[in-house]
Write a protein that holds these residues in place. Structure first.
Motif, PDB file in Angstrom:
ATOM      1  N   ARG A 106       0.828  -1.196   0.000  1.00  0.00           N
ATOM      2  CA  ARG A 106       0.000   0.000   0.000  1.00  0.00           C
ATOM      3  C   ARG A 106       0.862   1.246   0.000  1.00  0.00           C
ATOM      4  O   ARG A 106       0.559   2.228  -0.659  1.00  0.00           O
ATOM      5  CB  ARG A 106      -0.934  -0.006   1.200  1.00  0.00           C
ATOM      6  CG  ARG A 106      -1.714   1.283   1.340  1.00  0.00           C
ATOM      7  CD  ARG A 106      -2.884   1.129   2.270  1.00  0.00           C
ATOM      8  NE  ARG A 106      -3.532   2.420   2.480  1.00  0.00           N
ATOM      9  CZ  ARG A 106      -4.788   2.553   2.849  1.00  0.00           C
ATOM     10  NH1 ARG A 106      -5.527   1.496   2.999  1.00  0.00           N
ATOM     11  NH2 ARG A 106      -5.305   3.743   3.045  1.00  0.00           N
ATOM     12  N   GLY A 118       1.903   2.290  -3.396  1.00  0.00           N
ATOM     13  CA  GLY A 118       0.894   2.947  -4.212  1.00  0.00           C
ATOM     14  C   GLY A 118       0.063   1.978  -5.022  1.00  0.00           C
ATOM     15  O   GLY A 118       0.386   0.801  -5.169  1.00  0.00           O
ATOM     16  N   ALA A 119      -1.034   2.519  -5.554  1.00  0.00           N
ATOM     17  CA  ALA A 119      -1.954   1.717  -6.354  1.00  0.00           C
ATOM     18  C   ALA A 119      -1.509   1.702  -7.812  1.00  0.00           C
ATOM     19  O   ALA A 119      -0.864   2.624  -8.292  1.00  0.00           O
ATOM     20  CB  ALA A 119      -3.361   2.300  -6.239  1.00  0.00           C
ATOM     21  N   THR A 139       2.808   1.296 -10.481  1.00  0.00           N
ATOM     22  CA  THR A 139       2.062   2.122  -9.542  1.00  0.00           C
ATOM     23  C   THR A 139       2.348   3.598  -9.804  1.00  0.00           C
ATOM     24  O   THR A 139       3.315   3.952 -10.487  1.00  0.00           O
ATOM     25  CB  THR A 139       2.445   1.800  -8.089  1.00  0.00           C
ATOM     26  OG1 THR A 139       3.804   2.215  -7.858  1.00  0.00           O
ATOM     27  CG2 THR A 139       2.318   0.316  -7.796  1.00  0.00           C
ATOM     28  N   THR A 194       3.365   5.706  -7.647  1.00  0.00           N
ATOM     29  CA  THR A 194       4.619   6.039  -6.977  1.00  0.00           C
ATOM     30  C   THR A 194       5.809   5.658  -7.842  1.00  0.00           C
ATOM     31  O   THR A 194       6.774   6.422  -7.978  1.00  0.00           O
ATOM     32  CB  THR A 194       4.711   5.317  -5.627  1.00  0.00           C
ATOM     33  OG1 THR A 194       3.573   5.678  -4.823  1.00  0.00           O
ATOM     34  CG2 THR A 194       5.985   5.696  -4.887  1.00  0.00           C
ATOM     35  N   ALA A 243       1.330  11.589  -7.554  1.00  0.00           N
ATOM     36  CA  ALA A 243       1.227  10.200  -7.095  1.00  0.00           C
ATOM     37  C   ALA A 243       0.537  10.130  -5.743  1.00  0.00           C
ATOM     38  O   ALA A 243      -0.279   9.231  -5.494  1.00  0.00           O
ATOM     39  CB  ALA A 243       2.619   9.575  -7.018  1.00  0.00           C
ATOM     40  N   ARG A 244       0.857  11.062  -4.855  1.00  0.00           N
ATOM     41  CA  ARG A 244       0.210  11.069  -3.536  1.00  0.00           C
ATOM     42  C   ARG A 244      -1.285  11.280  -3.665  1.00  0.00           C
ATOM     43  O   ARG A 244      -2.086  10.596  -3.018  1.00  0.00           O
ATOM     44  CB  ARG A 244       0.818  12.164  -2.657  1.00  0.00           C
ATOM     45  CG  ARG A 244       0.260  12.178  -1.231  1.00  0.00           C
ATOM     46  CD  ARG A 244       0.615  13.460  -0.500  1.00  0.00           C
ATOM     47  NE  ARG A 244      -0.010  14.626  -1.120  1.00  0.00           N
ATOM     48  CZ  ARG A 244      -1.302  14.938  -0.976  1.00  0.00           C
ATOM     49  NH1 ARG A 244      -2.112  14.164  -0.266  1.00  0.00           N
ATOM     50  NH2 ARG A 244      -1.782  16.009  -1.556  1.00  0.00           N
ATOM     51  N   ASN A 293      -2.881   8.103  -5.047  1.00  0.00           N
ATOM     52  CA  ASN A 293      -2.944   7.040  -4.048  1.00  0.00           C
ATOM     53  C   ASN A 293      -4.007   7.327  -2.996  1.00  0.00           C
ATOM     54  O   ASN A 293      -4.721   6.423  -2.547  1.00  0.00           O
ATOM     55  CB  ASN A 293      -1.580   6.866  -3.376  1.00  0.00           C
ATOM     56  CG  ASN A 293      -0.547   6.273  -4.308  1.00  0.00           C
ATOM     57  OD1 ASN A 293      -0.884   5.544  -5.244  1.00  0.00           O
ATOM     58  ND2 ASN A 293       0.719   6.581  -4.077  1.00  0.00           N
ATOM     59  N   ASP A 294      -4.116   8.585  -2.567  1.00  0.00           N
ATOM     60  CA  ASP A 294      -5.145   8.949  -1.592  1.00  0.00           C
ATOM     61  C   ASP A 294      -6.532   8.647  -2.136  1.00  0.00           C
ATOM     62  O   ASP A 294      -7.410   8.146  -1.428  1.00  0.00           O
ATOM     63  CB  ASP A 294      -5.041  10.433  -1.231  1.00  0.00           C
ATOM     64  CG  ASP A 294      -3.887  10.723  -0.287  1.00  0.00           C
ATOM     65  OD1 ASP A 294      -3.327   9.761   0.282  1.00  0.00           O
ATOM     66  OD2 ASP A 294      -3.539  11.909  -0.119  1.00  0.00           O
ATOM     67  N   TYR A 325      -7.132   4.701  -2.497  1.00  0.00           N
ATOM     68  CA  TYR A 325      -7.356   3.997  -1.237  1.00  0.00           C
ATOM     69  C   TYR A 325      -8.459   4.633  -0.394  1.00  0.00           C
ATOM     70  O   TYR A 325      -8.799   4.107   0.664  1.00  0.00           O
ATOM     71  CB  TYR A 325      -6.057   3.956  -0.418  1.00  0.00           C
ATOM     72  CG  TYR A 325      -5.027   3.026  -0.992  1.00  0.00           C
ATOM     73  CD1 TYR A 325      -5.295   1.670  -1.142  1.00  0.00           C
ATOM     74  CD2 TYR A 325      -3.790   3.507  -1.406  1.00  0.00           C
ATOM     75  CE1 TYR A 325      -4.347   0.810  -1.672  1.00  0.00           C
ATOM     76  CE2 TYR A 325      -2.838   2.649  -1.936  1.00  0.00           C
ATOM     77  CZ  TYR A 325      -3.118   1.307  -2.058  1.00  0.00           C
ATOM     78  OH  TYR A 325      -2.176   0.460  -2.586  1.00  0.00           O
TER      79      TYR A 325
END
Length: 209
Positions: A87, A90-91, A145, A147, A168-169, A172-173, A176
């Motif tokens: 996780r 990253g996705a 991903t 990231t 990327a952040r 990912n936020d 998820y």
């Protein structure tokens, strides 16, 4: 001979000790999550139980095992619910065969105009991924991903390293569900996409001159 009464442990002191032992800096970097709320509740309960049992010796005979049980439960929750290594990486940007960069951009624009910001962020990151692959700035790879995309693209577009990491952040936020997507998030990805389109890659050895 009188029994020695344990020093009183206030609720605040019990909470402080528990936080020092069990807190993790990872959780302080984000808005409160479900784990944060469970941990806060347990810490409050631990502090309350410690405070209630501090006034009499016999109370610790009953409350001691309860404190141990609650502390063990808190540790288990932190270990079980904390983000896994996967996780944190990253996705995946693409969950199925990608469209063209233009198609992903068009989808992102439609979603953003409709106020569907999570979908807009997702499609915009996919557009960025495909566009970078089309320009041969990153190698096409299944399962990459966000990231990893940011790290690989930053090597050839160092001037956009900060924007790529932030993109990327955000992705990912959204992926998820840690934070709700916003118009600002969709706009940030859209502006990053536009900057990357005109960004000039750095050739090997160029940065050393």
């Amino acid at each position: 001979m009188s029994a020695v009464v344990p020093a009183e442990v206030t609720r605040e002191e019990g909470r402080r000790r528990a936080v020092e032992e069990l807190s993790d800096p990872l959780y302080g970097e984000q808005a409160p999550t479900l784990l944060d709320r469970i941990r806060e509740w347990l810490l409050d309960l631990l502090g309350g139980v410690a405070s209630a049992g501090s006034g009499f010796l016999g109370g610790w005979v009953v409350l001691g095992p309860l404190l141990v049980l609650l502390a063990g439960l808190l540790v288990w929750l932190i270990v079980y619910l904390r983000p896994s290594a996967g996780r944190r990486r990253g996705a995946a940007v693409h969950e199925e065969a990608p469209l063209s960069a233009a198609d992903h951009r068009a989808a992102a624009e439609r979603h953003e105009a409709a106020g569907e910001f999570a979908a807009a962020v997702t499609e915009r990151m996919r557009a960025i991924s495909v566009a970078l692959e089309d320009r041969a700035l990153i190698t096409p790879r299944v399962g990459r991903t966000a990231t990893e995309l940011a790290e690989e693209a930053s090597a050839v577009l160092p001037g956009e390293a900060g924007g790529l990491a932030e993109g990327a952040r955000i992705f990912n936020d959204v992926a998820y569900g840690d934070r709700p997507a916003t118009a600002e998030a969709a706009r940030a990805l859209r502006e990053l996409d536009a900057r990357l389109e005109s960004a000039r890659p750095v050739q090997a050895g160029e940065g050393a001159r």
